[in-house]
Every structure is written in structure tokens, then in C-alpha cells.
Design a protein around this motif. Structure first.
Motif, PDB file in Angstrom:
ATOM      1  N   GLU A 133       0.819  -1.208   0.000  1.00 26.20           N
ATOM      2  CA  GLU A 133       0.000   0.000   0.000  1.00 26.20           C
ATOM      3  C   GLU A 133       0.852   1.257   0.000  1.00 26.20           C
ATOM      4  O   GLU A 133       0.478   2.274  -0.583  1.00 26.20           O
ATOM      5  CB  GLU A 133      -0.930  -0.001   1.212  1.00 26.20           C
ATOM      6  N   VAL A 134       1.992   1.202   0.664  1.00 28.91           N
ATOM      7  CA  VAL A 134       2.873   2.372   0.730  1.00 28.91           C
ATOM      8  C   VAL A 134       3.386   2.721  -0.665  1.00 28.91           C
ATOM      9  O   VAL A 134       3.351   3.888  -1.082  1.00 28.91           O
ATOM     10  CB  VAL A 134       4.048   2.125   1.696  1.00 28.91           C
ATOM     11  N   GLU A 135       3.860   1.713  -1.392  1.00 26.57           N
ATOM     12  CA  GLU A 135       4.360   1.970  -2.743  1.00 26.57           C
ATOM     13  C   GLU A 135       3.256   2.535  -3.633  1.00 26.57           C
ATOM     14  O   GLU A 135       3.468   3.481  -4.400  1.00 26.57           O
ATOM     15  CB  GLU A 135       4.919   0.689  -3.363  1.00 26.57           C
ATOM     16  N   GLU A 136       2.057   1.972  -3.543  1.00 30.52           N
ATOM     17  CA  GLU A 136       0.945   2.435  -4.371  1.00 30.52           C
ATOM     18  C   GLU A 136       0.603   3.890  -4.059  1.00 30.52           C
ATOM     19  O   GLU A 136       0.373   4.697  -4.964  1.00 30.52           O
ATOM     20  CB  GLU A 136      -0.275   1.545  -4.122  1.00 30.52           C
ATOM     21  N   LYS A 137       0.606   4.228  -2.769  1.00 30.29           N
ATOM     22  CA  LYS A 137       0.302   5.603  -2.365  1.00 30.29           C
ATOM     23  C   LYS A 137       1.356   6.571  -2.902  1.00 30.29           C
ATOM     24  O   LYS A 137       1.022   7.672  -3.375  1.00 30.29           O
ATOM     25  CB  LYS A 137       0.234   5.690  -0.846  1.00 30.29           C
ATOM     26  N   ILE A 138       2.626   6.196  -2.833  1.00 30.53           N
ATOM     27  CA  ILE A 138       3.705   7.063  -3.320  1.00 30.53           C
ATOM     28  C   ILE A 138       3.541   7.331  -4.821  1.00 30.53           C
ATOM     29  O   ILE A 138       3.678   8.467  -5.277  1.00 30.53           O
ATOM     30  CB  ILE A 138       5.078   6.425  -3.015  1.00 30.53           C
ATOM     31  N   ARG A 154       2.348  14.435   1.887  1.00 28.80           N
ATOM     32  CA  ARG A 154       1.342  13.512   1.358  1.00 28.80           C
ATOM     33  C   ARG A 154       1.717  12.046   1.548  1.00 28.80           C
ATOM     34  O   ARG A 154       0.842  11.197   1.728  1.00 28.80           O
ATOM     35  CB  ARG A 154       1.141  13.771  -0.142  1.00 28.80           C
ATOM     36  N   ILE A 155       3.007  11.746   1.508  1.00 26.02           N
ATOM     37  CA  ILE A 155       3.408  10.334   1.523  1.00 26.02           C
ATOM     38  C   ILE A 155       3.966   9.864   2.862  1.00 26.02           C
ATOM     39  O   ILE A 155       4.157   8.661   3.053  1.00 26.02           O
ATOM     40  CB  ILE A 155       4.460  10.037   0.425  1.00 26.02           C
ATOM     41  N   GLN A 202       0.761   7.203  -6.560  1.00 27.86           N
ATOM     42  CA  GLN A 202      -0.438   8.017  -6.773  1.00 27.86           C
ATOM     43  C   GLN A 202      -0.186   9.481  -6.449  1.00 27.86           C
ATOM     44  O   GLN A 202      -0.589  10.380  -7.209  1.00 27.86           O
ATOM     45  CB  GLN A 202      -1.586   7.482  -5.917  1.00 27.86           C
ATOM     46  N   GLU A 203       0.486   9.753  -5.326  1.00 30.89           N
ATOM     47  CA  GLU A 203       0.727  11.131  -4.915  1.00 30.89           C
ATOM     48  C   GLU A 203       1.727  11.822  -5.838  1.00 30.89           C
ATOM     49  O   GLU A 203       1.595  13.012  -6.133  1.00 30.89           O
ATOM     50  CB  GLU A 203       1.213  11.175  -3.462  1.00 30.89           C
ATOM     51  N   GLY A 219       4.280   8.598   6.643  1.00 31.79           N
ATOM     52  CA  GLY A 219       3.416   7.755   7.457  1.00 31.79           C
ATOM     53  C   GLY A 219       4.177   7.198   8.635  1.00 31.79           C
ATOM     54  O   GLY A 219       5.229   7.736   9.025  1.00 31.79           O
TER      55      GLY A 219
END
Length: 305
Positions: A222-227, A284-285, A229-230, A287
């Protein structure tokens, strides 16, 4: 919870696992020798390996907290997957070794086990290991610790092992006065074979996961996907031509490199403006994880590859 508090809680939980594991191991060795049970001795060896590797985890846990230096300028996060790979490899070896020796026991005619001696230990082991598994699993989720998760897995395997041994050895009582009594000597080594094969799945999965981290494969989480996307959102918002994102996970730390390709009309953007964009993307990224973040801007695609 900050990083220091997390490390302290990890250390306390690993110490607790070592102490309780030592008590179960000593008891299992005594019972296994007295009852001549290979499956209980396997249980003791499994616990002994777990204790040793928990000690390694504790040392690594302390080591990775040290600040970067000239010898390790990019941090010590790589020692986390290395220690977990070592743990998994030892457990895999133990399973394979027990599998091989049990096959030899079956070929040699099997062996009888004194269940009266083994029964109290097996019942206590099932209850104790099951409760410890639930406790460590809950704590691992609370503090998001891979070390504690592995401790929980070891207690889960211990609980399953003791349950399997009790069920199969108890079967010997029902076979004593039947035409299948000849199977009794094969129950103990047969149980070890089944458990060894079933147990291989978890350490093999953990081994592969941490090998991927050591080789710096993309984490695919999920972390990679969020990075991704942002970074794409920032690129569209400011009118950049393209973006290139690289993400690798090592232990609990992410190494992230994000390159933005700017159009020629933005070539003279002030450094303060670019820093503001970096800050926006960082906000944004970020966490509950450590990251080594590099964000660069260029007008030439060759510097992105």
C-alpha cells in the motif's frame, strides 16, 4: 508512538519471549528424553532455535538504532531483513532435518512413546503457546513490528506442533487392542514428517519476502501504491511532463527516489518553489515508517533513468 518507544517495546517483548521459551524448552527436553518422543524433542529443538534467533533479533534491534556513520552512511536498515532471513533459513533447515531423520526412523521400524510422561507437558504447552501466540500477535499489530510478528509466528507453530503431537500420540491408546496396533511405533515419526512439511510454508514465505528486501525488489504494498499516486497527482497539478518513482523496502525503512520531468518553461523555477513542492509531496506520503527520500527535478529525461 515514536521510533524510540517502538524499539523499547520490541526489546521488552523479545526478552519476554526468550524467558518463557527457555522454560518450555527445558521442560520439553526432559519430557522428550524421558518419554523417548522424537516429536517432543523436535518441539524442544524448534523452541531452542527460536530462543537463539530471538537473541539475535534483540542484538539487531539495538544495532539498527545507532546513527549513521562513515562505514554505514545509508543507515543500518538492511540488517533487519538479514536477521529475519537467517531466522527463516535456520527454521527451514530444522524442518528438513527433522523430516529426513523421521523418514529414517520409519524405515528402521518406528519407535514407541511413553504418553503418560508426555501428556502433562503437551497439554500445558498447547495452552501456554496458544495464549502467547495471541498475545504477541496483538502486540505486533499494535506497534507494527516485524520482529514481534515473527515471535508470534514461532509461538503459533509451537502451539500447532504440540496439538498435533498430542492428537497423534493419543491415537495410540485407541489402536492398542486392535488389528492396527502395528502402526503405533510409526505415529511419532509420522507426525514429525507431516508437521515438518506443513511448517515449511511459513518460514519459506518469510525467507523469500526478506530476500526480496535485501535485493531491493519493489515492495508491492500500500505504501508503494500511495507514493506512485501522490507523485502522479503532484505532476499533474504543476503541469510536469512526467514522473519516475523508485521504491525499495529494507526492513522497516523505505528508500524512495522520485524524479520529475519539467517542461522548458519551468526550467528557471526558483529553488524555494521546488522545495515547497518537495515539502508538499513529503506531507502527502509520510506515514508510520522511516524513509530515505530523494526528490529531484530536471528538464532532460536522461537524468531520470
Amino acid at each position: 508512538m515514536n521510533e524510540r518507544q517502538k524499539r523499547l517495546r520490541e526489546r521488552r517483548l523479545i526478552k519476554l519471549s526468550i524467558i518463557t521459551g527457555s522454560a518450555f524448552t527445558i521442560w520439553a527436553i526432559i519430557v522428550g528424553i524421558a518419554g523417548d518422543s522424537k516429536s517432543i524433542i523436535f518441539d524442544a529443538l524448534f523452541s531452542m532455535v527460536g530462543i537463539s534467533l530471538s537473541g539475535v533479533s534483540l542484538l539487531v534491534n539495538n544495532f539498527v538504532r545507532k546513527p549513521d556513520d562513515d562505514d554505514l552512511p545509508f543507515g543500518r536498515a538492511q540488517f533487519e531483513p538479514f536477521s529475519m532471513t537467517l531466522q527463516s533459513a535456520v527454521i527451514i533447515f530444522l524442518c528438513l532435518y527433522s523430516l529426513a531423520t523421521s523418514v529414517m526412523d520409519i524405515i528402521g521400524g518406528g519407535k514407541l512413546v511413553e504418553l503418560d510422561i508426555a501428556l502433562p507437558y503437551l497439554i500445558a504447552s498447547i495452552i501456554g503457546c496458544f495464549l502467547l501466540w495471541l498475545y504477541f500477535r496483538r502486540k505486533a499489530l499494535q506497534i507494527r513490528s516485524e520482529y514481534v510478528r515473527i515471535e508470534a509466528t514461532e509461538w503459533q507453530l509451537d502451539a500447532l506442533l504440540s496439538t498435533g503431537v498430542l492428537v497423534v500420540l493419543s491415537l495410540g491408546y485407541f489402536l492398542r487392542d486392535t488389528s492396527m496396533a502395528y502402526l503405533i511405533p510409526y505415529l511419532d515419526p509420522g507426525m514429525v514428517i507431516v508437521i515438518s512439511i506443513l511448517f515449511l510454508r511459513i518460514p519459506v514465505r518469510t525467507f523469500w519476502k526478506n530476500i526480496r528486501e535485501l535485493l531491493q525488489f519493489a515492495p508491492d504494498d500500500e505504501v508503494e501504491e500511495k507514493i506512485h499516486q501522490e507523485a502522479e497527482a503532484i505532476s499533474k497539478h504543476y503541469g510536469f511532463i512526467d514522473e519516475y518513482v523508485r521504491v525499495a523496502k529494507t526492513g522497516s525503512s523505505y528508500t524512495i527516489e522520485i524524479d520529475f520531468l519539467l517542461p522548458e518553461e519551468l526550467a528557471h523555477t526558483q529553488v524555494k518553489e521546488l522545495d515547497a513542492m518537495r515539502q508538499e509531496l513529503y506531507e502527502r506520503i509520510r506515514g508510520d515508517y522511516k524513509m530515505w527520500l530523494t526528490i529531484s527535478f530536471t528538464t532532460e529525461r536522461k537524468w531520470m533513468i
